[in-house]
Design an enzyme around this catalytic site. Structure first.
Site: not given
Ligand code: IMP
Length: 188
Positions: A101-102, A161, A167, A133, A45-46, A154-155, A105
């Protein structure tokens, strides 16, 4: 980050800073996809708030659709393994896909999404992420349209969220753990 801890929110990016970045990304996307059959896929949902603002700044037509990935427990951990729980409905074969994507990570969500969409033989697939990040990446990720580069924090807010909270906030905040004495546990 423990679910039962107390947290304070510290402003990271204001509405003005966010809209400057969104406008820059929209201008670059409009320029690059002019005359192309563009479909923008928002990751639920981000990315919903970001996508809503981004598409309204485009100067070219684009179709939108969404994909839902499984949720990850308390919301502070990343994908690890991508499980698709809501499929997009629009056809993507032969079209230019921009995954929105929001935040990136570990990069594992993006890796899984690229694998998923490649199977449909689109004309191209690129990534647009509001935040990145880089210090957390576990796999190589190529982000064609990147907004903010942030440290390992963490944001929340602007669609992002923590355990489904925050959110709705219009700005972006870091979540800072509060120690027993009521001081911020974070060192900045
Ligand atoms: P990745 O697969 O580790 O890159 O994860 C990405 C997803 O993890 C994002 O679309 C978010 O849903 C969640 N996520 C990662 N870091 C954060 C954060 O700092 N705040 C909120 N959600 C996060």
């Amino acid at each position: 980050m423990a679910v039962n801890s107390r947290y304070d929110l510290k402003l990271l990016y204001s509405r003005e800073e966010i809209s400057t970045v969104v406008n820059r990304l929209a201008a670059n996307i409009s320029n690059d996809y002019d005359g192309k059959d563009l479909i923008i896929i928002g990751v639920l949902k981000g990315a919903v708030i970001f996508l809503s603002d981004l598409i309204r700044e485009l100067s070219i037509p684009a179709e939108i659709d969404f994909i839902g990935l499984s949720s990850y427990g308390d919301g502070v951990t990343s994908c690890g393994e991508v499980k698709i729980i809501a499929q997009p409905t629009a056809p993507v074969t032969g079209r230019h896909i921009l995954i929105t994507e929001d935040i990136v990570d570990t990069g594992l969500c993006i890796e899984g999404l690229l694998k998923y969409f490649s199977a449909f033989k689109p004309a191209s697939i690129k990534i647009c992420a509001l935040m990145d990040k880089p210090s957390r990446h576990q796999v190589p990720v190529e982000i064609a349209y990147a907004g903010f580069t942030i440290p390992d924090k963490f944001v929340v807010g602007y669609g992002l969220d923590y355990a489904q909270r925050y959110r709705y906030l219009p700005q972006i905040y870091t979540l800072e753990e509060v120690s027993d004495e009521g001081q911020l546990a974070s060192d900045d």
